[in-house]
Structures are given as structure tokens and as C-alpha cells.
Design an enzyme around this catalytic site. Structure first.
Site, mmCIF file in Angstrom:
data_model
loop_
_atom_site.group_PDB
_atom_site.id
_atom_site.type_symbol
_atom_site.label_atom_id
_atom_site.label_comp_id
_atom_site.label_asym_id
_atom_site.label_seq_id
_atom_site.Cartn_x
_atom_site.Cartn_y
_atom_site.Cartn_z
ATOM 1 N N CYS A 297 0.782 -1.286 -0.064
ATOM 2 C CA CYS A 297 0.080 0.157 0.042
ATOM 3 C C CYS A 297 0.629 1.450 -0.005
ATOM 4 O O CYS A 297 0.280 2.341 -0.114
ATOM 5 C CB CYS A 297 -1.005 0.009 1.382
ATOM 6 S SG CYS A 297 -1.713 -1.596 1.183
ATOM 7 N N HIS B 245 -3.663 6.948 2.832
ATOM 8 C CA HIS B 245 -3.923 5.496 2.257
ATOM 9 C C HIS B 245 -5.232 5.138 2.636
ATOM 10 O O HIS B 245 -5.515 5.536 3.638
ATOM 11 C CB HIS B 245 -2.977 4.765 2.535
ATOM 12 C CG HIS B 245 -3.451 3.033 2.301
ATOM 13 N ND1 HIS B 245 -3.912 2.633 1.100
ATOM 14 C CD2 HIS B 245 -3.318 1.863 3.214
ATOM 15 C CE1 HIS B 245 -4.028 1.548 1.268
ATOM 16 N NE2 HIS B 245 -3.810 1.214 2.354
ATOM 17 N N ASN C 267 -10.086 -0.801 0.139
ATOM 18 C CA ASN C 267 -8.858 -0.578 0.181
ATOM 19 C C ASN C 267 -8.117 -1.422 -1.255
ATOM 20 O O ASN C 267 -8.185 -2.662 -1.484
ATOM 21 C CB ASN C 267 -8.460 -1.510 1.302
ATOM 22 C CG ASN C 267 -6.629 -1.467 1.298
ATOM 23 O OD1 ASN C 267 -5.933 -1.021 0.404
ATOM 24 N ND2 ASN C 267 -6.253 -1.970 2.605
HETATM 25 O O1 UT7 Z 1 -3.832 -1.441 3.634
HETATM 26 C C1 UT7 Z 1 -2.697 -2.040 4.492
HETATM 27 C C2 UT7 Z 1 -3.195 -1.818 5.873
HETATM 28 N N1 UT7 Z 1 -4.252 -2.260 6.318
HETATM 29 C C3 UT7 Z 1 -4.824 -1.692 7.230
HETATM 30 O O2 UT7 Z 1 -4.282 -0.655 7.794
HETATM 31 C C4 UT7 Z 1 -5.974 -2.506 7.950
HETATM 32 C C5 UT7 Z 1 -5.992 -2.363 9.322
HETATM 33 N N2 UT7 Z 1 -6.995 -3.039 9.827
HETATM 34 C C6 UT7 Z 1 -8.259 -2.955 10.069
HETATM 35 O O3 UT7 Z 1 -8.588 -1.984 9.266
HETATM 36 C C7 UT7 Z 1 -9.348 -3.491 10.942
HETATM 37 O O4 UT7 Z 1 -8.628 -4.406 11.924
HETATM 38 C C8 UT7 Z 1 -10.272 -4.361 10.376
HETATM 39 C C9 UT7 Z 1 -11.430 -3.874 9.440
HETATM 40 C C10 UT7 Z 1 -9.585 -5.391 9.239
HETATM 41 C C11 UT7 Z 1 -10.916 -5.446 11.409
HETATM 42 O O5 UT7 Z 1 -11.579 -4.448 12.066
HETATM 43 P P1 UT7 Z 1 -11.421 -4.770 14.039
HETATM 44 O O6 UT7 Z 1 -12.464 -3.856 14.716
HETATM 45 O O7 UT7 Z 1 -9.950 -4.928 13.930
HETATM 46 O O8 UT7 Z 1 -12.244 -6.337 13.912
HETATM 47 P P2 UT7 Z 1 -11.729 -7.700 14.517
HETATM 48 O O9 UT7 Z 1 -10.728 -8.229 13.627
HETATM 49 O O10 UT7 Z 1 -10.956 -7.408 15.877
HETATM 50 O O11 UT7 Z 1 -12.801 -8.341 14.727
HETATM 51 C C12 UT7 Z 1 -13.776 -8.071 15.723
HETATM 52 C C13 UT7 Z 1 -15.078 -9.236 15.767
HETATM 53 C C14 UT7 Z 1 -14.498 -10.453 15.937
HETATM 54 O O12 UT7 Z 1 -15.621 -11.238 16.553
HETATM 55 P P3 UT7 Z 1 -15.494 -11.510 18.017
HETATM 56 O O13 UT7 Z 1 -14.146 -12.459 17.987
HETATM 57 O O14 UT7 Z 1 -15.286 -10.208 18.757
HETATM 58 O O15 UT7 Z 1 -16.697 -12.220 18.292
HETATM 59 C C15 UT7 Z 1 -14.572 -11.026 14.235
HETATM 60 O O16 UT7 Z 1 -14.698 -12.432 14.145
HETATM 61 O O17 UT7 Z 1 -15.817 -8.965 14.413
HETATM 62 C C16 UT7 Z 1 -15.653 -10.195 13.639
HETATM 63 N N3 UT7 Z 1 -15.647 -9.841 12.252
HETATM 64 C C17 UT7 Z 1 -16.755 -9.798 11.652
HETATM 65 N N4 UT7 Z 1 -18.027 -9.703 11.833
HETATM 66 C C18 UT7 Z 1 -18.553 -9.394 10.753
HETATM 67 C C19 UT7 Z 1 -14.424 -10.098 11.642
HETATM 68 N N5 UT7 Z 1 -14.669 -9.728 10.189
HETATM 69 C C20 UT7 Z 1 -16.126 -9.799 10.243
HETATM 70 C C21 UT7 Z 1 -17.048 -9.239 9.261
HETATM 71 N N6 UT7 Z 1 -18.436 -9.189 9.551
HETATM 72 N N7 UT7 Z 1 -16.615 -9.017 7.975
#
Ligand code: UT7
Length: 316
Positions: free
Chosen positions: A113, A241, A271
Site C-alpha cells: 500500500c 492511504h 482498500n
Molecule cells: O492497507 C494495508 C493496511 N491495512 C490496514 O491498515 C487494515 C487495518 N485493520 C483494520 O482496518 C481492521 O482491523 C479490520 C477492519 C480489518 C477489522 O476490524 P477490527 O475492529 O480490528 O475487528 P476484529 O478483527 O478485531 O474483529 C472483531 C470481531 C470478531 O468477532 P469476535 O471475536 O469479537 O466475536 C471478528 O470475528 O468482528 C468479527 N468480524 C466480523 N464480523 C462481521 C471480523 N470480520 C467480520 C465481518 N463481519 N466481515
């Protein structure tokens, strides 16, 4: 070193739009979750388009906008991690497609990225050593082809697209003052290549990458401002980004950047990795929100891990 400025931007995105509701039919997710956690509402995925057609489409649009002809280009860099072939590179194929000169360097650059920023810095160095004063930099990705549809944590994030810049290098212009960095890490954000024994699909530890991003962005802003000897208020526009709307909003809040001075198009494209910054710059140029006389601070971060920032101007 003489600096570069942008002469003209261009972009090309696939026609097919994938909504959050479309994804909810494929994996266990919801529009509410995706919108509130990421700011993404749509992304564009290739159907008939290819990496090559997106790349050439954006490059042609940038050449047209800049009024620069292909034979004036002194270097061509394609920032990408999803090229159709490793050899020939996307940049070599673009050289043939556009009829760029044969006696110039054309190559792909892999910095995920942050690729467009790494490429801007590289083209500034190359043009300083070239008799030709214009360069072509493209950021292009077809991430839908390397999406893991069994992973709801990542498959909702990525889109396809391309953005391109024709830049000019002129004596007396200040350097873009790029501040770039990397920290090798093969776990947090990974796209396996040949001979790895793994399928070439993206995996990411989202929360840890999020934490990295919210530290990398201020590092870039502070370093770039210090090098340029200016303050936040001296910057006319900020382009980040587009990985997550929350990362952008956190940065804006930390630096008290008013909403009219930064941009989010992640809602429309998701993204798009190396394409995200030039896509945003191209839209902003069309909207007249950046252009001659404006000082734009651009910040990228992502896989590698990589990060970087620079101050980009537009030529009169
Ligand atoms: O471009 C390169 C650089 N990339 C980035 O900078 C991305 C950085 N990361 C992010 O943007 C975020 O971490 C994400 C959008 C990828 C994820 O968001 P988050 O708030 O960190 O969510 P998480 O991975 O901690 O997941 C929270 C909960 C989990 O459930 P439990 O364990 O709390 O029950 C996941 O299983 O949300 C669940 N989850 C979803 N639920 C519904 C994960 N993906 C989904 C989904 N729909 N698509």
C-alpha cells in the site's frame, strides 16, 4: 536534487460494483459491521477488465490530462503486488502498449500500500539522472483475484483499480522530501508468491496492522513536516492511504485537520493498496481540491511492513 511535481493524474476502475449486501450473501457479515468498522460501502471488482487494461487506462488518462506525449517519458514505474506476470513486468507491458521510449527504465515496484510513494521517490531520483524530464508512475491492483473468500476478516476490504501520475522534474523545484521506512514482517500482512507452497491469497492480522497504522501515520506526518520545515497549517490538503476510515479520522483528529482538508473515498473503492493514493489524487484533481499552488501531504502504510510520506505539488 531537483524536485518533481504532478503534471496530471488519471484513473481507471472496473465497472462491476460489489456492495456490502452482495458480500453478506457470500460470507457471514453485514452492511452495518462493514460500514461501522471500515467505512466501506462498495468496491469495484474486475470482470472483463484485467490488470493490464486498468494500468493502461489510468496511464493514458494521466498522459492526456498532462498534455505530455509518451516519447517524452524518461522513466516508468508500476507500483503493484498483483501483476499478471512477474516477467514481463507490468511496466514493460505498459511501455509497449503506450509506445514509451525504449531507452528508459520501466519496472514494477513492490511495496504494497506504500508502493505509490516509494515509486514517486524513486522516479524523482531517476529523473534527476535523465535527459527526459517527465516520468510516469502507476499504482494498480487487482486484489479481487487474491482475496480469500473463506476469511470474512479480509474479503470485505479489498477492491480493484488504478491511478496514475505524470510527473515533471524541473531545476529549482524542491524535492518531495519523501520519508520512507520498512520493517520486515511476514506474518501481519502476507501475500505469498511463487514456490512458497501456499496459495497466493491475502491474509492479515487486522487489529495488529491497525495498531501499526495508527503509529505509522503520525511518524510520517511529523518526519515530513520537519524535513520540509513547515507546520500542519501550512499544508493545503492531506491524502491518506484508504485502508480504514477510522484510521484516517484518528489522524485527522490528532492533528486537528478540518474536514475540508482531507479526503475519504474508501466508501466507494474499499482498500485498493498501491492504487488508493493515486485514485484519491486523481479524483481530487478533477474536483479542483488539489492543483497548482497547493501543497499536499501524502501518507501511505501497509504490507512489508512499509510506510512513507511526502509533500506533493502540482505543476502550473
Ligand atoms: O492497507 C494495508 C493496511 N491495512 C490496514 O491498515 C487494515 C487495518 N485493520 C483494520 O482496518 C481492521 O482491523 C479490520 C477492519 C480489518 C477489522 O476490524 P477490527 O475492529 O480490528 O475487528 P476484529 O478483527 O478485531 O474483529 C472483531 C470481531 C470478531 O468477532 P469476535 O471475536 O469479537 O466475536 C471478528 O470475528 O468482528 C468479527 N468480524 C466480523 N464480523 C462481521 C471480523 N470480520 C467480520 C465481518 N463481519 N466481515
Amino acid at each position: 536534487m531537483n524536485g518533481i511535481k504532478i503534471r496530471g493524474m488519471g484513473r481507471c476502475v472496473p465497472d462491476h460494483v460489489v456492495t456490502n449486501a452482495d458480500l453478506a450473501k457470500r460470507v457471514e457479515t453485514s452492511d452495518e459491521w462493514i460500514t461501522s468498522r471500515t467505512g466501506i460501502q462498495h468496491r469495484h471488482h474486475c470482470t472483463l477488465e484485467t490488470h493490464g487494461t486498468l494500468c493502461a487506462g489510468a496511464a493514458r488518462a494521466a498522459l492526456e490530462r498532462s498534455g505530455v506525449s509518451p516519447d517524452e517519458i524518461g522513466a516508468c514505474i508500476v507500483a503493484t503486488v498483483t501483476a499478471d506476470t512477474l516477467v514481463p513486468s507490468a511496466a514493460c507491458l505498459l511501455q509497449r502498449e503506450l509506445g514509451l521510449p525504449h531507452d528508459i527504465p520501466c519496472f514494477d515496484l513492490s511495496a504494497a500500500c506504500t508502493g505509490f510513494l516509494f515509486a514517486l521517490h524513486t522516479v524523482e531520483c531517476l529523473l534527476n539522472a535523465s535527459p527526459r524530464k517527465f516520468g510516469l508512475v502507476v499504482g494498480v491492483e487487482t486484489l479481487s483475484r487474491v482475496t480469500n473468500w473463506d476469511d470474512r476478516g479480509t474479503c470485505i476490504l479489498f477492491g480493484d483499480g488504478a491511478g496514475a501520475a505524470v510527473v515533471e522534474c524541473r531545476e529549482g523545484w524542491p524535492s518531495i522530501g519523501a520519508e520512507l521506512g520498512c520493517h520486515g514482517d511476514s506474518r501481519l500482512l502476507r501475500l505469498p508468491g511463487v514456490e512458497s507452497g501456499e496459495r497466493s491469497l491475502i491474509s492479515m492480522e487486522g487489529t495488529r496492522v491497525f495498531k501499526f497504522a495508527v503509529e505509522a501515520v503520525p511518524w510520517c506526518i511529523d518526519r515530513v513536516l520537519e524535513k520540509a520545515g513547515c507546520a500542519v497549517e501550512d499544508v493545503d490538503f492531506f491524502v491518506f492511504h484508504q485502508a480504514n476510515a477510522r484510521i484516517i479520522d484518528l489522524a485527522a483528529r490528532k492533528y486537528h485537520i478540518p474536514s475540508e482538508k482531507y479526503y475519504k473515498n474508501i466508501g466507494e473503492y474499499g482498500n485498493t493498496s498501491a492504487a488508493s493514493i493515486p485514485l484519491a489524487l486523481s479524483e481530487l484533481e478533477d474536483l479542483g481540491r488539489v492543483g497548482p499552488g497547493s501543497r499536499t501531504l501524502v501518507v501511505g502504510f501497509g504490507g512489508g511492513l512499509t510506510w512513507g510520506g511526502a509533500i506533493v505539488g502540482f505543476a502550473d
